[in-house]
Design a protein around this motif. Structure first.
Motif, PDB file in Angstrom:
ATOM      1  N   THR A 169      56.572  81.008  53.853  1.00 25.82           N
ATOM      2  CA  THR A 169      55.685  81.089  52.692  1.00 25.82           C
ATOM      3  C   THR A 169      55.477  82.525  52.242  1.00 25.82           C
ATOM      4  O   THR A 169      55.355  82.804  51.039  1.00 25.82           O
ATOM      5  CB  THR A 169      54.328  80.441  53.016  1.00 25.82           C
ATOM      6  N   SER A 170      55.458  83.448  53.191  1.00 23.83           N
ATOM      7  CA  SER A 170      55.246  84.852  52.842  1.00 23.83           C
ATOM      8  C   SER A 170      56.406  85.421  52.045  1.00 23.83           C
ATOM      9  O   SER A 170      56.242  86.421  51.340  1.00 23.83           O
ATOM     10  CB  SER A 170      55.043  85.680  54.112  1.00 23.83           C
ATOM     11  N   VAL A 171      57.560  84.804  52.132  1.00 28.42           N
ATOM     12  CA  VAL A 171      58.745  85.279  51.417  1.00 28.42           C
ATOM     13  C   VAL A 171      59.045  84.435  50.188  1.00 28.42           C
ATOM     14  O   VAL A 171      59.384  84.950  49.121  1.00 28.42           O
ATOM     15  CB  VAL A 171      59.975  85.304  52.345  1.00 28.42           C
ATOM     16  N   LEU A 172      58.899  83.120  50.321  1.00 30.73           N
ATOM     17  CA  LEU A 172      59.320  82.201  49.268  1.00 30.73           C
ATOM     18  C   LEU A 172      58.176  81.648  48.434  1.00 30.73           C
ATOM     19  O   LEU A 172      58.411  81.083  47.364  1.00 30.73           O
ATOM     20  CB  LEU A 172      60.102  81.031  49.880  1.00 30.73           C
ATOM     21  N   GLY A 173      56.931  81.784  48.912  1.00 27.69           N
ATOM     22  CA  GLY A 173      55.787  81.321  48.136  1.00 27.69           C
ATOM     23  C   GLY A 173      55.510  82.233  46.954  1.00 27.69           C
ATOM     24  O   GLY A 173      55.946  83.389  46.923  1.00 27.69           O
ATOM     25  N   LEU A 174      54.772  81.733  45.987  1.00 26.34           N
ATOM     26  CA  LEU A 174      54.420  82.513  44.801  1.00 26.34           C
ATOM     27  C   LEU A 174      53.172  83.335  45.091  1.00 26.34           C
ATOM     28  O   LEU A 174      52.095  82.794  45.291  1.00 26.34           O
ATOM     29  CB  LEU A 174      54.166  81.587  43.611  1.00 26.34           C
ATOM     30  N   HIS A 175      53.330  84.669  45.105  1.00 26.05           N
ATOM     31  CA  HIS A 175      52.220  85.580  45.326  1.00 26.05           C
ATOM     32  C   HIS A 175      51.777  86.187  44.002  1.00 26.05           C
ATOM     33  O   HIS A 175      52.476  86.096  42.996  1.00 26.05           O
ATOM     34  CB  HIS A 175      52.623  86.689  46.296  1.00 26.05           C
ATOM     35  N   TYR A 176      50.641  86.843  44.049  1.00 29.37           N
ATOM     36  CA  TYR A 176      50.173  87.559  42.863  1.00 29.37           C
ATOM     37  C   TYR A 176      51.159  88.669  42.548  1.00 29.37           C
ATOM     38  O   TYR A 176      51.591  89.407  43.432  1.00 29.37           O
ATOM     39  CB  TYR A 176      48.774  88.115  43.090  1.00 29.37           C
ATOM     40  N   TRP A 177      51.487  88.823  41.284  1.00 27.82           N
ATOM     41  CA  TRP A 177      52.625  89.642  40.875  1.00 27.82           C
ATOM     42  C   TRP A 177      52.545  91.097  41.323  1.00 27.82           C
ATOM     43  O   TRP A 177      53.554  91.723  41.631  1.00 27.82           O
ATOM     44  CB  TRP A 177      52.785  89.594  39.356  1.00 27.82           C
ATOM     45  N   SER A 178      51.340  91.666  41.400  1.00 27.18           N
ATOM     46  CA  SER A 178      51.219  93.091  41.725  1.00 27.18           C
ATOM     47  C   SER A 178      50.904  93.354  43.191  1.00 27.18           C
ATOM     48  O   SER A 178      50.817  94.507  43.601  1.00 27.18           O
ATOM     49  CB  SER A 178      50.134  93.736  40.868  1.00 27.18           C
ATOM     50  N   TRP A 206      45.032  83.863  38.152  1.00 25.28           N
ATOM     51  CA  TRP A 206      44.710  84.854  39.182  1.00 25.28           C
ATOM     52  C   TRP A 206      44.247  86.167  38.562  1.00 25.28           C
ATOM     53  O   TRP A 206      43.288  86.777  39.042  1.00 25.28           O
ATOM     54  CB  TRP A 206      45.934  85.105  40.055  1.00 25.28           C
ATOM     55  N   SER A 207      44.919  86.599  37.517  1.00 22.00           N
ATOM     56  CA  SER A 207      44.537  87.857  36.863  1.00 22.00           C
ATOM     57  C   SER A 207      43.116  87.788  36.327  1.00 22.00           C
ATOM     58  O   SER A 207      42.327  88.735  36.475  1.00 22.00           O
ATOM     59  CB  SER A 207      45.509  88.170  35.725  1.00 22.00           C
ATOM     60  N   ILE A 208      42.760  86.667  35.722  1.00 20.67           N
ATOM     61  CA  ILE A 208      41.407  86.485  35.187  1.00 20.67           C
ATOM     62  C   ILE A 208      40.379  86.477  36.315  1.00 20.67           C
ATOM     63  O   ILE A 208      39.316  87.114  36.225  1.00 20.67           O
ATOM     64  CB  ILE A 208      41.331  85.184  34.368  1.00 20.67           C
ATOM     65  N   GLN A 209      40.696  85.775  37.393  1.00 17.73           N
ATOM     66  CA  GLN A 209      39.763  85.693  38.519  1.00 17.73           C
ATOM     67  C   GLN A 209      39.561  87.057  39.175  1.00 17.73           C
ATOM     68  O   GLN A 209      38.433  87.432  39.509  1.00 17.73           O
ATOM     69  CB  GLN A 209      40.291  84.681  39.535  1.00 17.73           C
ATOM     70  N   LEU A 210      40.642  87.794  39.350  1.00 22.81           N
ATOM     71  CA  LEU A 210      40.528  89.114  39.981  1.00 22.81           C
ATOM     72  C   LEU A 210      39.761  90.089  39.090  1.00 22.81           C
ATOM     73  O   LEU A 210      38.987  90.918  39.585  1.00 22.81           O
ATOM     74  CB  LEU A 210      41.919  89.666  40.296  1.00 22.81           C
ATOM     75  N   HIS A 211      39.986  90.003  37.797  1.00 21.26           N
ATOM     76  CA  HIS A 211      39.244  90.866  36.872  1.00 21.26           C
ATOM     77  C   HIS A 211      37.747  90.569  36.941  1.00 21.26           C
ATOM     78  O   HIS A 211      36.916  91.494  36.884  1.00 21.26           O
ATOM     79  CB  HIS A 211      39.752  90.655  35.449  1.00 21.26           C
ATOM     80  N   ALA A 212      37.395  89.293  37.082  1.00 28.33           N
ATOM     81  CA  ALA A 212      35.981  88.923  37.188  1.00 28.33           C
ATOM     82  C   ALA A 212      35.373  89.447  38.495  1.00 28.33           C
ATOM     83  O   ALA A 212      34.187  89.807  38.535  1.00 28.33           O
ATOM     84  CB  ALA A 212      35.835  87.410  37.101  1.00 28.33           C
ATOM     85  N   LEU A 213      36.169  89.517  39.553  1.00 31.38           N
ATOM     86  CA  LEU A 213      35.654  89.986  40.843  1.00 31.38           C
ATOM     87  C   LEU A 213      35.345  91.481  40.844  1.00 31.38           C
ATOM     88  O   LEU A 213      34.584  91.962  41.690  1.00 31.38           O
ATOM     89  CB  LEU A 213      36.667  89.673  41.948  1.00 31.38           C
ATOM     90  N   LEU A 235      42.910  94.116  48.084  1.00 28.88           N
ATOM     91  CA  LEU A 235      43.196  93.488  49.378  1.00 28.88           C
ATOM     92  C   LEU A 235      43.160  91.969  49.274  1.00 28.88           C
ATOM     93  O   LEU A 235      43.977  91.265  49.869  1.00 28.88           O
ATOM     94  CB  LEU A 235      42.196  93.979  50.431  1.00 28.88           C
ATOM     95  N   TYR A 236      42.195  91.472  48.511  1.00 23.74           N
ATOM     96  CA  TYR A 236      42.087  90.034  48.321  1.00 23.74           C
ATOM     97  C   TYR A 236      43.315  89.477  47.585  1.00 23.74           C
ATOM     98  O   TYR A 236      43.800  88.393  47.881  1.00 23.74           O
ATOM     99  CB  TYR A 236      40.817  89.707  47.549  1.00 23.74           C
ATOM    100  N   SER A 237      43.829  90.262  46.626  1.00 23.59           N
ATOM    101  CA  SER A 237      44.973  89.789  45.844  1.00 23.59           C
ATOM    102  C   SER A 237      46.213  89.578  46.704  1.00 23.59           C
ATOM    103  O   SER A 237      47.080  88.769  46.369  1.00 23.59           O
ATOM    104  CB  SER A 237      45.279  90.762  44.710  1.00 23.59           C
ATOM    105  N   THR A 238      46.314  90.315  47.815  1.00 27.03           N
ATOM    106  CA  THR A 238      47.473  90.157  48.696  1.00 27.03           C
ATOM    107  C   THR A 238      47.458  88.818  49.430  1.00 27.03           C
ATOM    108  O   THR A 238      48.477  88.403  49.980  1.00 27.03           O
ATOM    109  CB  THR A 238      47.528  91.292  49.723  1.00 27.03           C
ATOM    110  N   GLN A 239      46.300  88.153  49.458  1.00 26.62           N
ATOM    111  CA  GLN A 239      46.183  86.870  50.147  1.00 26.62           C
ATOM    112  C   GLN A 239      46.462  85.677  49.232  1.00 26.62           C
ATOM    113  O   GLN A 239      46.514  84.542  49.686  1.00 26.62           O
ATOM    114  CB  GLN A 239      44.781  86.729  50.746  1.00 26.62           C
ATOM    115  N   LEU A 240      46.615  85.949  47.940  1.00 27.02           N
ATOM    116  CA  LEU A 240      46.818  84.858  46.990  1.00 27.02           C
ATOM    117  C   LEU A 240      48.256  84.356  47.064  1.00 27.02           C
ATOM    118  O   LEU A 240      49.204  85.125  46.941  1.00 27.02           O
ATOM    119  CB  LEU A 240      46.506  85.328  45.568  1.00 27.02           C
TER     120      LEU A 240
END
Length: 248
Positions: free
Chosen positions: A34-43, A107-114, A125-130
């Protein structure tokens, strides 16, 4: 049974099953696909252009895999026989990629709100877990297409003991996903907006096919290209051609 299925649907089922078995096997050795093939946050981890494709073949357990493949088995063969293999696969992957794009936007909207509550470092750091995985976005697109093409086919839902029309079933599923997407249920890690994204991009593609938009754009592009080519030929020719009078 698998031999009776259309080829594209059969291979999609087998690939998803094989990837789940591989993932389960490698986890025993501490390897997380999953860490390689799953969809992560782009940045969060840099550009990995394969993830919007590969995340569709990863699942978070047998239950997740079963319900996605059951829906694909129920509706996929009908659409593949209706459209043909190539058009069916194009639709499937457009829905899956569209779901990935919508999830990235959410995800971008949620992170901006945080950022109003936490520091940039904490949010980073939180974005790396998405991460999101699963064929659900593509499958919801398949479900939408079935309701679009066969709106009056009677269907049964688990919690409704009477038949309902396929179009009504699609609307019910969409409303449920929308409601759950906006609700904050503890422990809910389902990408509801990705499901809706699969439906939305499926609708766009179906609308384009129905109105023959892509053929018109292709014809317009070819016409403009030929027109420019003719103009270029004329301009090049005119540089060397001039009309002389006969009496000269």
């Amino acid at each position: 049974m698998l031999n009776n299925l259309p080829r594209a649907t059969r291979y999609l089922l087998l690939i998803n099953l094989a990837m789940w078995l591989l993932d389960e096997s490698l986890q025993r050795y501490g390897i997380q696909l999953t860490s390689v093939l799953g969809l992560h946050y782009w940045s969060s981890i840099g550009p990995r252009i394969w993830q919007p494709f590969t995340y569709m073949f990863m699942h978070g357990g047998f239950r997740h895999l079963f319900f996605n493949m059951f829906a694909l088995l129920m509706f996929g063969p009908v659409l593949e026989r209706e459209w043909g293999e190539r058009k069916y696969l194009l639709y499937y992957f457009v829905c899956g990629l569209g779901a990935a794009l919508v999830q990235e936007v959410v995800w971008s909207i949620q992170l901006h709100a945080l950022l109003s509550q936490y520091s940039e470092l904490q949010v980073a750091l939180y974005s790396t877990q998405l991460v999101t995985i699963g064929a659900s976005g593509a499958v919801f697109g398949i479900l939408f297409a079935f309701g679009w093409l066969f709106p009056d086919v009677p269907m049964f839902l688990f919690f409704i003991p009477i038949p309902i029309r396929a179009r009504t079933m699609v609307i019910i599923y969409a409303l449920i996903e929308l409601a759950e997407g906006f609700s904050s249920i503890p422990g809910d890690n389902v990408a509801h907006f990705a499901h809706l994204g699969g439906m939305f991009f499926g609708w766009l593609l179906l609308l384009g096919w129905r109105k023959d938009v892509f053929s018109r754009l292709s014809s317009l592009f070819r016409r403009n290209r030929l027109l420019h080519t003719d103009k270029d030929k004329k301009s090049r020719f005119s540089e060397y051609h001039y009309q002389r009078n006969i009496d000269e």
